[in-house]
Design an enzyme around this catalytic site. Structure first.
Site, PDB file in Angstrom:
ATOM      1  CB  SER A 116      -0.958  -0.050   1.193  1.00  0.00           C
ATOM      2  OG  SER A 116      -1.974   0.905   1.069  1.00  0.00           O
ATOM      3  CG  ASP A 170      -7.266  -2.604  -2.848  1.00  0.00           C
ATOM      4  OD1 ASP A 170      -7.878  -1.873  -2.050  1.00  0.00           O
ATOM      5  OD2 ASP A 170      -6.032  -2.757  -2.819  1.00  0.00           O
ATOM      6  CG  HIS A 201      -5.834  -2.361   0.769  1.00  0.00           C
ATOM      7  ND1 HIS A 201      -5.209  -2.014  -0.404  1.00  0.00           N
ATOM      8  CD2 HIS A 201      -5.173  -1.708   1.761  1.00  0.00           C
ATOM      9  CE1 HIS A 201      -4.221  -1.171  -0.144  1.00  0.00           C
ATOM     10  NE2 HIS A 201      -4.173  -0.980   1.162  1.00  0.00           N
TER      11      HIS A 201
END
Length: 220
Positions: A116, A170, A201
């Site tokens: 991320s 996601d 995610h």
């Protein structure tokens, strides 16, 4: 410790590691987040895993709440990027790379990884690093400051091995955003190994297996 030096959690899989993996966590997590993977991923050599803790800072999208973050996020689509924050974290990660070299691990034996926000900083730093790295791993992320990459990219890492993976569902960083970043890298001549998984995610078991295969290849 230097005021700008990131605090880190370190795990050595055996004495005298011949390679290092610097793994950056996501927003609001810390270095402990991916530490369990040091035991899960089997590599045929001694490795030093370095899991830095991002600085504490107020994050606009979370009402200014102070948490660990590599840069500020002001809107959900991440349209307005915190360039100063991105570049500050880039410099902090450069300091970690320099420290590994001072400990006897050459750049070509270092993998820069992240999830991320951490993956964005791995790409930001790795593609601009002056010496060839062993690889860059970018999980559930995107290329930050994308419009400036072509001008700032280091020739040394034009052919670096890149592992990029994303969940098709996601909700945090849209799958389409990740594919745009993949396509941007391909257009600029990078070679990358792309994986997509039916997940949100997160990181899934198949992804961990694929990461292990890639790491064994780039650190062979």
């Amino acid at each position: 410790m230097n005021a700008d030096q990131l605090e880190t959690l370190e795990i050595e899989t055996a004495p005298n590691p011949g390679a290092s993996i610097i793994w950056l966590h996501g927003l609001g997590a810390d270095g402990n987040d991916f530490a369990p993977l040091a035991d899960e991923i089997e590599l045929p050599l001694a490795v030093r895993y370095i899991f830095p803790h991002a600085p504490m800072m107020p994050v606009s999208i979370n009402g200014g709440y102070v948490m660990r973050a590599w840069y500020d996020i002001s809107d959900a689509a991440i349209r307005r990027e915190d360039e100063d924050g991105v570049r500050d974290s880039q410099q902090r990660v450069e300091a970690l790379l320099a420290r590994e070299k001072s400990r006897g691990v050459g750049a070509n034996r270092i993998v820069l990884a992240g999830f991320s926000q951490g993956g964005a900083i791995a790409l930001q730093t790795g593609l601009r690093h002056a010496e060839r790295l062993a690889g860059i791993m970018a999980l559930s992320t995107y290329v930050p400051l994308a419009e400036k990459l072509a001008a700032e990219a280091s020739p040394a890492n034009r052919e670096v091995s890149i592992f990029m993976a994303h969940g098709t569902a996601d909700p945090m960083i849209a799958f389409a955003r990740a594919r745009e970043s993949r396509d941007l890298l391909l257009q600029q001549g990078y070679t990358l190994e792309w994986h997509e998984y039916r997940m949100q995610h997160a990181v899934c078991p198949q992804e961990i297996a694929d990461i292990g295969s890639w790491l064994r290849r780039v650190l062979a």
